[in-house]
Design an enzyme around this catalytic site. Structure first.
Site, PDB file in Angstrom:
ATOM      1  N   ARG A 127      65.310  67.962  22.481  1.00 31.50           N
ATOM      2  CA  ARG A 127      66.270  67.964  21.367  1.00 31.50           C
ATOM      3  C   ARG A 127      66.665  69.390  20.989  1.00 31.50           C
ATOM      4  O   ARG A 127      66.827  69.731  19.823  1.00 31.50           O
ATOM      5  CB  ARG A 127      65.695  67.237  20.145  1.00 31.50           C
ATOM      6  CG  ARG A 127      65.274  65.809  20.421  1.00 31.50           C
ATOM      7  CD  ARG A 127      66.471  64.927  20.857  1.00 31.50           C
ATOM      8  NE  ARG A 127      65.983  63.581  21.178  1.00 31.50           N
ATOM      9  CZ  ARG A 127      65.632  63.190  22.404  1.00 31.50           C
ATOM     10  NH1 ARG A 127      65.737  64.031  23.414  1.00 31.50           N
ATOM     11  NH2 ARG A 127      65.198  61.973  22.622  1.00 31.50           N
ATOM     12  N   SER A 159      67.289  58.310  14.684  1.00 37.81           N
ATOM     13  CA  SER A 159      65.923  58.832  14.559  1.00 37.81           C
ATOM     14  C   SER A 159      65.930  60.068  13.671  1.00 37.81           C
ATOM     15  O   SER A 159      66.568  61.069  14.004  1.00 37.81           O
ATOM     16  CB  SER A 159      65.362  59.193  15.937  1.00 37.81           C
ATOM     17  OG  SER A 159      65.334  58.051  16.765  1.00 37.81           O
ATOM     18  N   GLU A 178      64.700  65.632  13.278  1.00 36.08           N
ATOM     19  CA  GLU A 178      65.639  65.714  14.395  1.00 36.08           C
ATOM     20  C   GLU A 178      67.061  65.845  13.868  1.00 36.08           C
ATOM     21  O   GLU A 178      67.923  66.464  14.494  1.00 36.08           O
ATOM     22  CB  GLU A 178      65.519  64.465  15.269  1.00 36.08           C
ATOM     23  CG  GLU A 178      66.448  64.432  16.464  1.00 36.08           C
ATOM     24  CD  GLU A 178      66.224  63.215  17.343  1.00 36.08           C
ATOM     25  OE1 GLU A 178      67.224  62.670  17.849  1.00 36.08           O
ATOM     26  OE2 GLU A 178      65.067  62.812  17.529  1.00 36.08           O
ATOM     27  N   TYR A 219      59.895  53.650  30.676  1.00 34.63           N
ATOM     28  CA  TYR A 219      59.716  53.645  29.225  1.00 34.63           C
ATOM     29  C   TYR A 219      60.001  52.275  28.620  1.00 34.63           C
ATOM     30  O   TYR A 219      60.993  51.614  28.954  1.00 34.63           O
ATOM     31  CB  TYR A 219      60.641  54.676  28.565  1.00 34.63           C
ATOM     32  CG  TYR A 219      60.071  56.066  28.506  1.00 34.63           C
ATOM     33  CD1 TYR A 219      59.663  56.626  27.304  1.00 34.63           C
ATOM     34  CD2 TYR A 219      59.915  56.817  29.657  1.00 34.63           C
ATOM     35  CE1 TYR A 219      59.130  57.908  27.250  1.00 34.63           C
ATOM     36  CE2 TYR A 219      59.390  58.102  29.623  1.00 34.63           C
ATOM     37  CZ  TYR A 219      58.998  58.640  28.407  1.00 34.63           C
ATOM     38  OH  TYR A 219      58.462  59.910  28.360  1.00 34.63           O
TER      39      TYR A 219
END
Length: 342
Positions: free
Chosen positions: A158, A226, A322, A188
């Site tokens: 990020r 998020s 984030e 994942y």
């Protein structure tokens, strides 16, 4: 709102009623030279899906709506040069429709193509950096465009050069290389169950279904996806935590570190549904902070601090936002924004 201010409500998915001194929509490159004459603070916005306006912005907001996708044959890969104002998810759909898979794990990530390199967006084991060949940016002060190779972009988790040395530059276009020999990434979450014979379309559909089930639609419940990054810790700390919480999800990360699931930590700290004013931790996905209606920037900031502090107390792990926080003159951070409130 002051009489000379312009509403930022359409330009942030949190649904916050903040304002800016001036808002300009960029449709053509020819506008860049004219906009460069602005002398005060400036902020580039795509769809505002990863922004938290902590205060009225005392400057000019430039909304990137540059459009266009150019595809060429690069031998063993397809080369796509995409203008920064294109919608990211629509690009993923375009690639699948034209038989150029690779981006399907990144489906339904909100925002524009121009915002993607800033965060080095990622999901389900894939990051933008895997496919990025080059980023073109415009430097407001010099009036020149600059081409950044993938290495120049200094991509991290990020993170990128566009949060640091190149902060404030406008990302005009992004060039991607999608290999013709496609390799699925299935390691994942819900993708594991698809099996090695999964098609790109099946991965796309599973990612979309999972995201829609877990993440609230900003049109219905204001949010910026998020809110916190997944924290990275040394293996010894992760092992100690797993002794107390054996079900703690742990993933490998770079530089010998391991990554923990921030959403799991917030959930286990008993924070789902916790509210401050009109802001709350989402009931289905603890990683998401939501505007339940009428939330102020202060509500969200105080809730974020409560979540961060509670997780630190219980697990000894420090969460970092984030979401990009924007103060009166540009980028800020949680503690600084909180200090303005106290």
């Amino acid at each position: 709102m002051p009489s000379n201010a312009h509403s930022l409500l359409p330009f942030n998915t949190f649904g916050l009623a903040q304002s800016a001194n001036n808002i300009v929509t960029l449709h053509h490159r020819e506008q860049l030279a004219e906009l460069a004459e602005h002398a005060g603070p400036r902020l580039m916005v795509g769809e505002g899906s990863n922004l938290l306006f902590t205060a009225p912005f005392e400057g000019q907001v430039v909304v990137n709506r540059l459009k266009g996708i150019h595809v060429s044959d690069a031998g063993d890969a397809w080369r796509l040069t995409v203008q920064g104002g294109e919608n990211w998810h629509q690009l993923v759909c375009y690639c699948l429709e034209h038989h150029m898979p690779g981006l399907e794990n990144l489906a339904l990530i909100p925002g524009t193509v121009g915002a993607a390199p800033i965060q080095n967006i990622g999901a389900y084991g894939v990051e933008l950096s895997r496919f990025c060949e080059q980023v073109e940016s415009y430097h407001w002060h010099s009036g020149e465009t600059h081409l950044w190779s993938a290495q120049d972009c200094a991509f991290g988790y990020r993170d990128s050069v566009f949060k640091h040395a190149a902060k404030g530059q406008l990302i005009v276009s992004v060039t991607l290389l999608l290999p013709k020999v496609w390799q699925p990434v299935l390691g994942y979450g819900p993708l594991v169950q698809l099996g090695e014979q999964a098609t790109a379309q099946q991965i796309f559909e599973q990612v979309c279904a999972t995201r829609r089930a877990k993440l609230p639609n900003p049109a219905e419940l204001g949010n910026a996806g998020s809110f916190f990054k997944n924290p990275k810790v040394i293996p010894a700390q992760a092992e100690a935590l797993k002794l107390a919480w054996p079900e703690l999800p742990v993933y490998p990360a770079e530089n010998g570190l391991v990554k923990l699931a921030a959403g799991w930590l917030i959930d286990k700290a008993g924070l789902k549904g916790t509210a401050v004013g009109g802001a709350a931790v989402h009931e289905q996905q603890a990683l998401v902070l939501v505007n339940r209606g009428g939330a102020s920037s202060e509500d969200i900031l105080r809730l974020a601090a409560l979540v961060r502090d509670r997780v630190a107390q219980q697990f000894g792990v420090q969460l970092e936002p984030e979401v990009r926080m924007i103060g009166p003159h540009g980028e800020t951070h949680l503690d600084e924004a909180l200090s303005w409130l106290n």
